[in-house]
Design an enzyme around this catalytic site. Sequence first.
Site, PDB file in Angstrom:
ATOM      1  N   TYR A   1      32.261  22.215  42.918  1.00 46.79           N
ATOM      2  CA  TYR A   1      33.477  22.533  43.883  1.00 46.79           C
ATOM      3  C   TYR A   1      34.090  21.394  44.760  1.00 46.79           C
ATOM      4  CZ  TYR A   1      36.173  24.359  47.863  1.00 46.79           C
ATOM      5  OH  TYR A   1      37.053  24.800  48.761  1.00 46.79           O
TER       6      TYR A   1
ATOM      7  N   GLY B   1      45.197  35.098  48.941  1.00 56.05           N
ATOM      8  CA  GLY B   1      43.913  34.413  49.385  1.00 56.05           C
ATOM      9  C   GLY B   1      43.990  34.463  51.021  1.00 56.05           C
TER      10      GLY B   1
ATOM     11  N   ASP C   1      48.942  31.976  36.467  1.00 56.93           N
ATOM     12  CA  ASP C   1      47.581  31.830  36.531  1.00 56.93           C
ATOM     13  C   ASP C   1      47.381  30.126  36.422  1.00 56.93           C
ATOM     14  OD1 ASP C   1      45.031  31.221  35.608  1.00 56.93           O
ATOM     15  OD2 ASP C   1      44.991  32.776  34.028  1.00 56.93           O
TER      16      ASP C   1
ATOM     17  N   TYR D   1      39.930  27.544  43.237  1.00 52.12           N
ATOM     18  CA  TYR D   1      38.753  28.024  42.996  1.00 52.12           C
ATOM     19  C   TYR D   1      37.923  27.657  43.970  1.00 52.12           C
ATOM     20  CZ  TYR D   1      35.038  28.976  39.358  1.00 52.12           C
ATOM     21  OH  TYR D   1      33.971  29.274  38.574  1.00 52.12           O
TER      22      TYR D   1
HETATM   23  P1  NDP Z   1      40.686  32.316  48.870  1.00 53.56           P
HETATM   24  O1  NDP Z   1      39.497  32.227  47.886  1.00 53.56           O
HETATM   25  O2  NDP Z   1      40.708  33.114  49.932  1.00 53.56           O
HETATM   26  O3  NDP Z   1      41.993  32.401  48.029  1.00 53.56           O
HETATM   27  C1  NDP Z   1      42.309  31.467  47.006  1.00 53.56           C
HETATM   28  C2  NDP Z   1      43.438  32.135  46.098  1.00 53.56           C
HETATM   29  O4  NDP Z   1      43.397  31.382  45.087  1.00 53.56           O
HETATM   30  C3  NDP Z   1      42.857  33.715  45.822  1.00 53.56           C
HETATM   31  O5  NDP Z   1      44.250  34.662  46.029  1.00 53.56           O
HETATM   32  C4  NDP Z   1      42.797  33.476  43.982  1.00 53.56           C
HETATM   33  O6  NDP Z   1      43.318  34.375  43.698  1.00 53.56           O
HETATM   34  C5  NDP Z   1      43.504  32.370  44.170  1.00 53.56           C
HETATM   35  N1  NDP Z   1      43.258  31.769  42.561  1.00 53.56           N
HETATM   36  C6  NDP Z   1      42.208  31.328  42.459  1.00 53.56           C
HETATM   37  N2  NDP Z   1      41.859  30.866  41.031  1.00 53.56           N
HETATM   38  C7  NDP Z   1      43.441  31.170  40.569  1.00 53.56           C
HETATM   39  C8  NDP Z   1      43.858  31.058  39.242  1.00 53.56           C
HETATM   40  N3  NDP Z   1      43.332  30.686  38.010  1.00 53.56           N
HETATM   41  N4  NDP Z   1      45.300  31.291  39.043  1.00 53.56           N
HETATM   42  C9  NDP Z   1      45.963  31.950  40.263  1.00 53.56           C
HETATM   43  N5  NDP Z   1      45.258  31.937  41.411  1.00 53.56           N
HETATM   44  C10 NDP Z   1      44.090  31.729  41.559  1.00 53.56           C
HETATM   45  O7  NDP Z   1      40.609  30.851  49.720  1.00 53.56           O
HETATM   46  P2  NDP Z   1      40.908  30.450  51.017  1.00 53.56           P
HETATM   47  O8  NDP Z   1      42.260  31.057  51.472  1.00 53.56           O
HETATM   48  O9  NDP Z   1      39.869  30.651  51.866  1.00 53.56           O
HETATM   49  O10 NDP Z   1      41.415  28.753  50.976  1.00 53.56           O
HETATM   50  C11 NDP Z   1      42.468  28.248  51.043  1.00 53.56           C
HETATM   51  C12 NDP Z   1      42.265  26.674  50.990  1.00 53.56           C
HETATM   52  O11 NDP Z   1      41.356  26.141  51.773  1.00 53.56           O
HETATM   53  C13 NDP Z   1      41.839  26.444  49.463  1.00 53.56           C
HETATM   54  O12 NDP Z   1      42.427  25.140  48.944  1.00 53.56           O
HETATM   55  C14 NDP Z   1      40.175  26.071  49.767  1.00 53.56           C
HETATM   56  O13 NDP Z   1      39.607  25.119  48.985  1.00 53.56           O
HETATM   57  C15 NDP Z   1      40.334  25.491  51.209  1.00 53.56           C
HETATM   58  N6  NDP Z   1      39.136  25.643  51.782  1.00 53.56           N
HETATM   59  C16 NDP Z   1      38.655  26.775  52.098  1.00 53.56           C
HETATM   60  C17 NDP Z   1      37.479  26.943  52.771  1.00 53.56           C
HETATM   61  C18 NDP Z   1      36.664  28.370  52.891  1.00 53.56           C
HETATM   62  O14 NDP Z   1      35.867  28.344  53.623  1.00 53.56           O
HETATM   63  N7  NDP Z   1      37.148  29.341  52.304  1.00 53.56           N
HETATM   64  C19 NDP Z   1      36.752  25.970  53.545  1.00 53.56           C
HETATM   65  C20 NDP Z   1      37.497  24.583  53.314  1.00 53.56           C
HETATM   66  C21 NDP Z   1      38.635  24.641  52.634  1.00 53.56           C
HETATM   67  P3  NDP Z   1      42.534  36.090  43.551  1.00 53.56           P
HETATM   68  O15 NDP Z   1      42.769  36.744  44.660  1.00 53.56           O
HETATM   69  O16 NDP Z   1      43.337  36.697  42.423  1.00 53.56           O
HETATM   70  O17 NDP Z   1      41.111  35.678  42.926  1.00 53.56           O
END
Ligand code: NDP
Length: 292
Positions: A124, A10, A35, A60
């Site tokens: 969410y 991520g 997962d 998610y």
């Molecule tokens: P991203 O969406 O970039 O990354 C989330 C990661 O979680 C992805 O790599 C995804 O995998 C993985 N993931 C999702 N579902 C599963 C699953 N079932 N099993 C394993 N892996 C999974 O998130 P961010 O880096 O942007 O966010 C980091 C944190 O910050 C999170 O807790 C988010 O809630 C929080 N946050 C984010 C904000 C934003 O604007 N993005 C704002 C405020 C808070 P895959 O790459 O395979 O999909």
Amino acid sequence: MKILLIGKNGQVGRELQRTLLPLGELVALGRDGLDLGDLAAVKRVLASQAADVIVNASAYTAVDRAEADEAGAMAVNAVAVGAMAEYARDNGALLMHYSTDYVFDGTKAQPYVEDDATAPQSAYGRSKRAGEEAILASGCKALVFRTSWVFSAHGGNFIKTMLRLAGERDSLNVVADQVGAPTSAELIADVTALALAAYRRGELAGGIYHLAASGATSWHGLASYAIASAKARGAAFKVEPAQIHPIPTEAYPLPAARPKNSRLDTGKLAAALGLQLPDWKIHVDRLIEQIS
Ligand code: NDP
């Protein structure tokens, strides 16, 4: 010290692969290694890795999709997180986790502090709050960072979308009545490493902390700034600045409700770590440099 990073691919996870390296033996897993929708696999991997620190950067994060898939969001953002918290409690590990401004309803006039009442307005937001509650209820050692409007050079995000559209269209309509602090994944990962080091030295107490860049803007302000910054670095766009129009939230309806006020007061974390959190524009400029 063994550190297990979950969610390495991520936005924040990619940066953590860099900043956690000097702090211990790092094992980093992506979705193919774990997962989070498979609770038995979560428990199995946690037990087999036997880490001292679990850093959960996975989530998610498909905010609009979650409206029609609240169970899916809950499984990843709450149930799996609860299993991590229980493992941490039972084994004396530290759980580091991220949450969001979406746990608030956005009606407060001032920036939110950690103790403000939560009132998530979206599936969410409810799933992220349930994750926080699972951690707090477990009694495990934990550091939870609530952040906002995350961006990075990797993956899709609002800034990259606006830069692309600015090259394709004569005019843009961008929401101007939601305010927050755009926060780079780099900054979040940098501060996470500082916090882990401070926690190990006994200088940082566990709990929830707000972690975001300084200052605030609207989505319209962010789009305008990013386009101007890229233009100053030589990028050519079809849209003129005067044709980036501010619009109200109601003019751009989406499935999930967003808070009007996403500002987070970061005073608690800044004081605890002796930090000066940089203005949001600094990392936006860094992003523009990285992707130009
Ligand atoms: P991203 O969406 O970039 O990354 C989330 C990661 O979680 C992805 O790599 C995804 O995998 C993985 N993931 C999702 N579902 C599963 C699953 N079932 N099993 C394993 N892996 C999974 O998130 P961010 O880096 O942007 O966010 C980091 C944190 O910050 C999170 O807790 C988010 O809630 C929080 N946050 C984010 C904000 C934003 O604007 N993005 C704002 C405020 C808070 P895959 O790459 O395979 O999909």
